[in-house]
Design an enzyme around this catalytic site. Sequence first.
Site, mmCIF file in Angstrom:
data_model
loop_
_atom_site.group_PDB
_atom_site.id
_atom_site.type_symbol
_atom_site.label_atom_id
_atom_site.label_comp_id
_atom_site.label_asym_id
_atom_site.label_seq_id
_atom_site.Cartn_x
_atom_site.Cartn_y
_atom_site.Cartn_z
ATOM 1 N N GLU A 20 -3.752 -4.659 6.465
ATOM 2 C CA GLU A 20 -4.148 -4.737 5.058
ATOM 3 C C GLU A 20 -5.643 -4.954 4.894
ATOM 4 O OE1 GLU A 20 -2.342 -4.082 2.545
ATOM 5 O OE2 GLU A 20 -0.355 -4.017 3.488
ATOM 6 N N ASP A 29 -7.124 1.100 -4.412
ATOM 7 C CA ASP A 29 -6.616 1.585 -3.128
ATOM 8 C C ASP A 29 -6.428 3.099 -3.182
ATOM 9 O OD1 ASP A 29 -4.277 2.086 -4.506
ATOM 10 O OD2 ASP A 29 -3.092 0.535 -3.507
#
Length: 262
Positions: A20, A29
Amino acid sequence: MSTNQWNLSQQGINALKGYEGLRTKAYLDDAGKWTIGYGHTGKVGNIPVGKGMTITDQQAEDLFKSRLPEFENAVRNSINVPLTQNQYDALVSLAYNIGPTAFQNSTLVKKLNAGDMSGAADQFMAWRKAGGKDNQGLINRRNREREMFLGVSEGQAPNIPLPMDYNDPYDSPIKRSQPLADNIYSAFSPPNNQTPNNPFSNYFNQLNGTLEPLGQEPEQPTPSNRQKYQEQLAAAFGVTPETKQGLPDYIGDLVKSIYDQA
C-alpha cells in the site's frame, strides 16, 4: 485450525504495508479515488478523504489497525477450508485491496472452498486492472500475493510438502542409498591408527603399483618435483606406497578429489 482463529502475521502486516505504501497527504489512486495513509479510502474521523487532507504517521497507523479487522473477517467468514499462515496473509492482503464484498463474491473464494488451491492461486491475477486497464503495479502485487499464497515468498519456506522419496543433496557428501557411492565411500574412507591397512591404503597401493611406469627421469642429486609430490600425497593420506614410481599429477588430483568427497 479454522480460519476464524487466524490473525495476520507480522510478515503479512509488513507485506501489506509495503504494497500500500504510506502517504500522509491525500492523493488520487489509479482508480481515481482519494486515498491516504496505507491505502485508506474511507473517512478520517467523520471527514471523507479528499484533496488537501493530511494526517500524521501515527494517524495512518491507527487507521490501518482500525480497518484491518474488517478485511480479516471477510476472509474468516468466507473461507471454510483449512489455510496455512501464508495463504491467510495473502488473502487478507487481497481483500484489503479489492474490498471485503468483492473478495467474498470472488471466483477465488469459490475455487478455494471447493479445494482447488491451484485454481484459487491463479485467480489473484483476475484483480490486476485499475480503471478498466491492466495496471503494472497491481500485476506486480498480485504476483507477490500469489507467491505468498503458494508459500514461496521471499524469506519464507514453502508450505508445499516434500515428496516422500526426497533426498536432501546437502545432507551428506555421499548418498548412502546408492550402491556405487557406498563402494567408493568404503574404499576411500580415511585411514586411522586402528586400521592401518584399510581399503583406502589397499586401493592407493594397487593404483600406484599398476600405473604404466613413467619414462626414466635423469638422475638428480635431489628428488624430482614429481617424486616430492608423490611423497607429500602419501604423507597426507597416511599411507606408504608399495612402489617408488611417481604418480602423474592428474592421478594424484583424482585420488585426492575422491578422498576429499568422502
